[in-house]
Design a protein around this motif. Structure first.
Motif, PDB file in Angstrom:
ATOM      1  N   PRO A  62      -3.222 -51.235 -40.667  1.00  0.00           N
ATOM      2  CA  PRO A  62      -3.706 -52.332 -39.830  1.00  0.00           C
ATOM      3  C   PRO A  62      -4.624 -51.837 -38.710  1.00  0.00           C
ATOM      4  O   PRO A  62      -4.430 -50.755 -38.178  1.00  0.00           O
ATOM      5  N   ASP A  66      -4.526 -60.137 -36.911  1.00  0.00           N
ATOM      6  CA  ASP A  66      -3.241 -60.378 -37.564  1.00  0.00           C
ATOM      7  C   ASP A  66      -2.857 -59.274 -38.537  1.00  0.00           C
ATOM      8  O   ASP A  66      -1.827 -59.364 -39.211  1.00  0.00           O
ATOM      9  N   ASN A  67      -3.650 -58.209 -38.612  1.00  0.00           N
ATOM     10  CA  ASN A  67      -3.371 -57.118 -39.556  1.00  0.00           C
ATOM     11  C   ASN A  67      -1.975 -56.531 -39.385  1.00  0.00           C
ATOM     12  O   ASN A  67      -1.313 -56.191 -40.373  1.00  0.00           O
ATOM     13  N   PHE A  68      -1.502 -56.417 -38.159  1.00  0.00           N
ATOM     14  CA  PHE A  68      -0.196 -55.816 -37.917  1.00  0.00           C
ATOM     15  C   PHE A  68       0.929 -56.707 -38.446  1.00  0.00           C
ATOM     16  O   PHE A  68       1.882 -56.217 -39.046  1.00  0.00           O
ATOM     17  N   THR A  69       0.787 -58.002 -38.260  1.00  0.00           N
ATOM     18  CA  THR A  69       1.782 -58.952 -38.755  1.00  0.00           C
ATOM     19  C   THR A  69       1.797 -58.959 -40.282  1.00  0.00           C
ATOM     20  O   THR A  69       2.867 -58.940 -40.908  1.00  0.00           O
ATOM     21  N   LEU A  70       0.615 -58.976 -40.883  1.00  0.00           N
ATOM     22  CA  LEU A  70       0.526 -58.983 -42.343  1.00  0.00           C
ATOM     23  C   LEU A  70       1.033 -57.672 -42.929  1.00  0.00           C
ATOM     24  O   LEU A  70       1.732 -57.678 -43.948  1.00  0.00           O
ATOM     25  N   GLU A  72       3.321 -55.739 -41.691  1.00  0.00           N
ATOM     26  CA  GLU A  72       4.775 -55.768 -41.595  1.00  0.00           C
ATOM     27  C   GLU A  72       5.377 -56.658 -42.680  1.00  0.00           C
ATOM     28  O   GLU A  72       6.419 -56.319 -43.263  1.00  0.00           O
ATOM     29  N   ALA A  73       4.736 -57.768 -42.986  1.00  0.00           N
ATOM     30  CA  ALA A  73       5.216 -58.641 -44.062  1.00  0.00           C
ATOM     31  C   ALA A  73       5.147 -57.919 -45.412  1.00  0.00           C
ATOM     32  O   ALA A  73       6.064 -58.046 -46.230  1.00  0.00           O
ATOM     33  N   ARG A  75       5.342 -54.681 -45.855  1.00  0.00           N
ATOM     34  CA  ARG A  75       6.408 -53.678 -45.825  1.00  0.00           C
ATOM     35  C   ARG A  75       7.751 -54.320 -46.129  1.00  0.00           C
ATOM     36  O   ARG A  75       8.516 -53.838 -46.967  1.00  0.00           O
ATOM     37  N   LYS A  76       8.046 -55.434 -45.461  1.00  0.00           N
ATOM     38  CA  LYS A  76       9.318 -56.125 -45.674  1.00  0.00           C
ATOM     39  C   LYS A  76       9.469 -56.618 -47.108  1.00  0.00           C
ATOM     40  O   LYS A  76      10.578 -56.657 -47.640  1.00  0.00           O
TER      41      LYS A  76
END
Length: 138
Positions: A62, A66-70, A72-73, A75-76
């Motif tokens: 990222p 919003d790269n960090f949120t995406l 993390e999604a 990864r999850k």
């Protein structure tokens, strides 16, 4: 390996290029993704959804917005390894790519996500539902 440098960058700036690599300013995802085993990207929505629709595991790096949120999604969901800024090096990227290729859980999760995306209604079906529910707009 294919690397896209972006339309404002000169691929020659990334030389020397290994014999197994091709660097271009731009390659349409529709031409490239069907030939990939994994994707390294910045976790932008376009590349993320393209990789997911093709069932490809990823390494997300990222950069902003919003790269960090995406990332993390991803990864999850088990479809990607994430490398945060400041941890990125050639070795770290190599290790992360090797990891998503060698560990079958990433491919299984990516394929499951692709199947979910493929089962979603297309734009025509969604538009028809919206028209039935809300009537014509405009």
């Amino acid at each position: 390996m294919v690397v896209t440098a972006g339309t404002n960058n000169d691929p020659a700036d990334l030389e020397p290029v290994p014999a197994n690599a091709l660097i271009e300013r731009f390659v349409p995802q529709a031409e490239l993704l069907p030939r990939c085993s994994a994707v390294v990207h910045h976790a932008g929505a376009g590349t993320m959804f393209g990789a997911l629709a093709h069932g490809l595991p990823a390494v997300a790096i990222p950069q902003g917005a919003d790269n960090f949120t995406l990332a993390e999604a991803l990864r999850k969901a088990g479809v990607a390894r994430v490398l945060m800024p400041g941890t990125v090096s050639a070795g770290a990227v190599r290790e992360a790519v090797q990891s998503v290729l060698d560990d079958p859980s990433y491919a299984v999760a990516a394929r499951r996500t692709a199947d979910e995306i493929a089962a979603m209604p297309g734009p025509e079906e969604v538009a028809a539902v919206l028209r039935r529910r809300f009537g014509r707009v405009g």
